[in-house]
Design a protein around this motif. Structure first.
Motif, PDB file in Angstrom:
ATOM      1  N   THR A  69     -34.401 -17.016 -20.452  1.00 19.33           N
ATOM      2  CA  THR A  69     -34.424 -17.700 -19.340  1.00 19.33           C
ATOM      3  C   THR A  69     -33.361 -17.101 -18.100  1.00 19.33           C
ATOM      4  OG1 THR A  69     -34.809 -19.960 -20.450  1.00 19.33           O
ATOM      5  CG2 THR A  69     -33.824 -19.801 -18.344  1.00 19.33           C
ATOM      6  N   PRO A  70     -34.061 -16.871 -16.880  1.00 22.12           N
ATOM      7  CA  PRO A  70     -33.199 -16.156 -16.105  1.00 22.12           C
ATOM      8  C   PRO A  70     -31.894 -16.759 -15.929  1.00 22.12           C
ATOM      9  CG  PRO A  70     -35.399 -16.131 -15.364  1.00 22.12           C
ATOM     10  CD  PRO A  70     -35.406 -17.001 -16.661  1.00 22.12           C
ATOM     11  N   ARG A  71     -30.664 -16.059 -15.888  1.00 19.97           N
ATOM     12  CA  ARG A  71     -29.528 -16.617 -15.366  1.00 19.97           C
ATOM     13  C   ARG A  71     -28.850 -15.936 -14.188  1.00 19.97           C
ATOM     14  NH1 ARG A  71     -26.904 -17.977 -21.652  1.00 19.97           N
ATOM     15  NH2 ARG A  71     -28.764 -18.430 -22.584  1.00 19.97           N
ATOM     16  N   THR A  72     -27.720 -16.392 -13.835  1.00 26.00           N
ATOM     17  CA  THR A  72     -27.095 -15.568 -12.731  1.00 26.00           C
ATOM     18  C   THR A  72     -26.800 -14.194 -13.063  1.00 26.00           C
ATOM     19  OG1 THR A  72     -26.183 -17.665 -12.108  1.00 26.00           O
ATOM     20  CG2 THR A  72     -25.290 -15.723 -10.913  1.00 26.00           C
ATOM     21  N   TRP A  73     -26.101 -13.759 -14.225  1.00 23.85           N
ATOM     22  CA  TRP A  73     -25.747 -12.606 -14.696  1.00 23.85           C
ATOM     23  C   TRP A  73     -26.218 -12.066 -16.068  1.00 23.85           C
ATOM     24  CZ3 TRP A  73     -23.440  -9.022 -11.520  1.00 23.85           C
ATOM     25  CH2 TRP A  73     -22.816  -9.301 -10.441  1.00 23.85           C
ATOM     26  N   THR A  74     -26.365 -10.962 -16.172  1.00 27.17           N
ATOM     27  CA  THR A  74     -26.513 -10.340 -17.406  1.00 27.17           C
ATOM     28  C   THR A  74     -25.385  -8.919 -17.576  1.00 27.17           C
ATOM     29  OG1 THR A  74     -28.743 -10.602 -17.758  1.00 27.17           O
ATOM     30  CG2 THR A  74     -28.108  -8.872 -19.099  1.00 27.17           C
ATOM     31  N   VAL A  75     -24.621  -9.169 -18.473  1.00 24.44           N
ATOM     32  CA  VAL A  75     -23.580  -8.105 -18.675  1.00 24.44           C
ATOM     33  C   VAL A  75     -24.103  -7.066 -19.621  1.00 24.44           C
ATOM     34  CG1 VAL A  75     -21.108  -7.529 -19.504  1.00 24.44           C
ATOM     35  CG2 VAL A  75     -21.782  -9.620 -18.128  1.00 24.44           C
ATOM     36  N   LEU A  76     -24.114  -5.879 -19.472  1.00 24.03           N
ATOM     37  CA  LEU A  76     -24.673  -4.837 -20.267  1.00 24.03           C
ATOM     38  C   LEU A  76     -23.531  -3.949 -20.588  1.00 24.03           C
ATOM     39  CD1 LEU A  76     -27.835  -3.987 -18.176  1.00 24.03           C
ATOM     40  CD2 LEU A  76     -27.921  -5.299 -20.361  1.00 24.03           C
ATOM     41  N   PHE A  77     -23.122  -3.647 -21.805  1.00 23.72           N
ATOM     42  CA  PHE A  77     -22.004  -2.840 -22.103  1.00 23.72           C
ATOM     43  C   PHE A  77     -22.451  -1.475 -22.846  1.00 23.72           C
ATOM     44  CE2 PHE A  77     -18.166  -1.642 -24.565  1.00 23.72           C
ATOM     45  CZ  PHE A  77     -17.147  -1.696 -23.659  1.00 23.72           C
ATOM     46  N   TYR A  78     -22.443  -0.458 -22.371  1.00 22.60           N
ATOM     47  CA  TYR A  78     -22.824   0.748 -22.830  1.00 22.60           C
ATOM     48  C   TYR A  78     -21.753   1.350 -23.639  1.00 22.60           C
ATOM     49  CZ  TYR A  78     -25.512   5.094 -22.745  1.00 22.60           C
ATOM     50  OH  TYR A  78     -26.365   6.255 -23.066  1.00 22.60           O
ATOM     51  N   ASP A  79     -21.718   1.105 -25.077  1.00 26.28           N
ATOM     52  CA  ASP A  79     -20.347   1.486 -25.878  1.00 26.28           C
ATOM     53  C   ASP A  79     -20.846   2.886 -26.638  1.00 26.28           C
ATOM     54  OD1 ASP A  79     -18.610   1.422 -27.834  1.00 26.28           O
ATOM     55  OD2 ASP A  79     -19.267  -0.400 -29.072  1.00 26.28           O
ATOM     56  N   ASP A  80     -20.380   3.929 -25.870  1.00 25.84           N
ATOM     57  CA  ASP A  80     -20.499   5.084 -26.513  1.00 25.84           C
ATOM     58  C   ASP A  80     -19.162   5.483 -27.090  1.00 25.84           C
ATOM     59  OD1 ASP A  80     -21.147   7.798 -27.065  1.00 25.84           O
ATOM     60  OD2 ASP A  80     -21.266   8.552 -24.908  1.00 25.84           O
ATOM     61  N   ALA A  81     -19.386   5.168 -28.446  1.00 26.47           N
ATOM     62  CA  ALA A  81     -18.171   5.833 -29.311  1.00 26.47           C
ATOM     63  C   ALA A  81     -18.507   6.934 -30.201  1.00 26.47           C
ATOM     64  CB  ALA A  81     -17.619   4.637 -30.053  1.00 26.47           C
ATOM     65  N   ASP A  82     -19.394   7.867 -29.740  1.00 27.37           N
ATOM     66  CA  ASP A  82     -19.877   8.809 -30.323  1.00 27.37           C
ATOM     67  C   ASP A  82     -19.218  10.157 -30.087  1.00 27.37           C
ATOM     68  OD1 ASP A  82     -21.402  11.048 -32.025  1.00 27.37           O
ATOM     69  OD2 ASP A  82     -23.240   9.839 -31.562  1.00 27.37           O
ATOM     70  N   PHE A  83     -18.021  10.413 -30.410  1.00 31.93           N
ATOM     71  CA  PHE A  83     -17.162  11.506 -29.967  1.00 31.93           C
ATOM     72  C   PHE A  83     -15.960  11.548 -31.028  1.00 31.93           C
ATOM     73  CE2 PHE A  83     -15.608   7.653 -27.309  1.00 31.93           C
ATOM     74  CZ  PHE A  83     -13.945   7.899 -27.876  1.00 31.93           C
ATOM     75  N   ARG A  84     -15.423  12.695 -30.926  1.00 37.17           N
ATOM     76  CA  ARG A  84     -14.352  13.023 -32.019  1.00 37.17           C
ATOM     77  C   ARG A  84     -13.128  11.971 -32.129  1.00 37.17           C
ATOM     78  NH1 ARG A  84      -9.801  16.462 -32.344  1.00 37.17           N
ATOM     79  NH2 ARG A  84      -9.364  17.295 -34.370  1.00 37.17           N
ATOM     80  N   ARG A  85     -12.805  11.542 -33.221  1.00 38.50           N
ATOM     81  CA  ARG A  85     -11.711  10.605 -33.584  1.00 38.50           C
ATOM     82  C   ARG A  85     -11.822   9.360 -32.634  1.00 38.50           C
ATOM     83  NH1 ARG A  85      -6.195  13.897 -33.202  1.00 38.50           N
ATOM     84  NH2 ARG A  85      -5.668  11.873 -34.276  1.00 38.50           N
ATOM     85  N   ALA A  86     -13.213   8.679 -32.324  1.00 40.85           N
ATOM     86  CA  ALA A  86     -13.292   7.945 -31.442  1.00 40.85           C
ATOM     87  C   ALA A  86     -13.025   6.485 -31.727  1.00 40.85           C
ATOM     88  CB  ALA A  86     -15.052   7.614 -31.243  1.00 40.85           C
ATOM     89  N   TYR A  87     -12.459   5.688 -30.990  1.00 40.58           N
ATOM     90  CA  TYR A  87     -11.921   4.337 -31.120  1.00 40.58           C
ATOM     91  C   TYR A  87     -13.067   3.504 -30.664  1.00 40.58           C
ATOM     92  CZ  TYR A  87     -10.553  -0.099 -29.036  1.00 40.58           C
ATOM     93  OH  TYR A  87     -10.619  -1.317 -28.476  1.00 40.58           O
ATOM     94  N   ASP A  88     -13.606   2.790 -31.316  1.00 42.84           N
ATOM     95  CA  ASP A  88     -14.833   1.879 -30.842  1.00 42.84           C
ATOM     96  C   ASP A  88     -14.487   0.453 -30.709  1.00 42.84           C
ATOM     97  OD1 ASP A  88     -17.149   0.720 -30.706  1.00 42.84           O
ATOM     98  OD2 ASP A  88     -18.139   0.899 -32.732  1.00 42.84           O
ATOM     99  N   PRO A  89     -14.494   0.073 -29.195  1.00 42.83           N
ATOM    100  CA  PRO A  89     -14.077  -1.300 -28.833  1.00 42.83           C
ATOM    101  C   PRO A  89     -14.729  -2.366 -28.967  1.00 42.83           C
ATOM    102  CG  PRO A  89     -15.168   0.018 -26.985  1.00 42.83           C
ATOM    103  CD  PRO A  89     -15.298   0.675 -28.123  1.00 42.83           C
TER     104      PRO A  89
END
Length: 326
Positions: A80-100
């Motif tokens: 159902t359409p809402r006011t906002w959609t938050v899209l989090f592009y979580d790219d933790a594909d790197f050396r010694r990455a911290y994934d948030p």
């Protein structure tokens, strides 16, 4: 001007499951991110069904929707359409990455007027899409397998997925990984990919654009060259001129969600200003006393073309009159 999200947890009383009476586990805290089940749920808070008068059941999401709207007992469907959609592009594909991911789910939350969707990828791990509900519980929506987060087609696919499945009046895109200013952000170690600014603009533009673009952790992204590249597909741009880190966003993502939920009459620019204040006043600054810089800024893209033209004139003058400037 613009930026990102915060943390407000709500308690659920009189909790029972549809099959039996349950007692809330006293040893379990909302920060315990170890409880996953086979249905693809990532539990960051205790989450049970509430018993209604007459023996019916409703989820916490349905309860809060009913409390907020006065409508009887059922929440709006996710699409159902809402006011906002938050899209989090979580790219933790790197050396010694911290994934948030865990910290993000702990803070961020959907609400009556907000949906929160996360694309998560890490080194040697398959990518997956998650929806975060109003109780900070993440539910896996899809597994995408191994993807190249450093290619514009992945960014485009994620934005389009969010728009197709969680339509809204406005869209907030947050990106996580390392950054390099005018060179772009978000590398993918598994594919040796990297999103330069033109690739970021291409992915966003081909997905129809977003209202707010926020670089939560990437350093050096508050550069006018970077803003210029996305001027035609982003309204408000948020980035740090100096180094950055997700730790400075942890703890305010939920507050950002709250602002977005109550922002129907607010402009993107005003929302951006409020987010900058949240970043500035984040209590976590006190944990890093040596970090005496705060260069996160929110910029509207509507004036960047004129600013770039004026900057070009300055550069031309300096190149012609370089000897006079020595």
């Amino acid at each position: 001007a613009l930026t990102i999200l915060l943390d407000v947890s709500r308690a659920v009383e009189e909790v029972v499951s549809p099959g039996e009476q349950l007692a809330r586990p006293e040893s379990k805290s909302k920060n315990d991110n170890t409880n996953r089940n086979g249905a693809g749920f990532h539990v960051c808070t205790d989450h049970y069904n509430r018993k209604l008068t007459g023996g019916e059941y409703e989820t916490p999401d349905e309860f809060y929707y009913r409390e907020a709207t006065g409508l009887p007992g059922k929440t709006a469907p996710a699409d159902t359409p809402r006011t906002w959609t938050v899209l989090f592009y979580d790219d933790a594909d790197f050396r010694r990455a911290y994934d948030p991911f865990d910290d993000f789910v702990e803070d961020a939350h959907s609400d009556v007027n907000v949906n929160v969707v996360n694309l998560r990828d890490w080194n040697d791990g398959p990518a997956s899409v998650w929806h975060v509900d109003d109780q900070h519980q993440a539910r896996m929506l899809e597994q995408w397998g191994e993807v190249n987060m450093g290619h514009y087609t992945t960014l485009k696919k994620f934005i389009q997925y969010g728009k197709d499945n969680y339509p809204a009046d406005r869209y907030f895109l947050a990106m996580y990984d390392h950054g390099g200013g005018w060179r772009g952000a978000c590398k993918d170690l598994s594919h040796f990919g990297y999103l330069n600014m033109r690739s970021i603009a291409r992915g966003i533009s081909q997905a129809g654009g977003v209202d707010i673009l926020a670089f939560t952790a990437p350093c050096l992204m508050g550069a006018i060259e970077s803003v210029y590249e996305v001027r035609d597909c982003v309204d408000v741009y948020l980035g740090s001129e100096n180094v950055s880190g997700y730790v400075l966003w942890h703890g305010i993502m939920g507050n950002i969600c709250d602002v977005l939920n109550d922002s129907e009459s607010m402009s993107n620019k005003d929302i951006g200003g409020q987010i900058i204040e949240m970043v500035e006043n984040n209590p976590r600054w006190s944990e890093y006393p040596s970090w005496d810089w705060r260069t996160m800024s929110a910029m509207t893209t509507s004036g960047v073309t004129q600013a770039a033209q004026q900057l070009h004139l300055v550069a031309e003058y300096m190149s012609v009159h370089a000897a006079l400037l020595l």
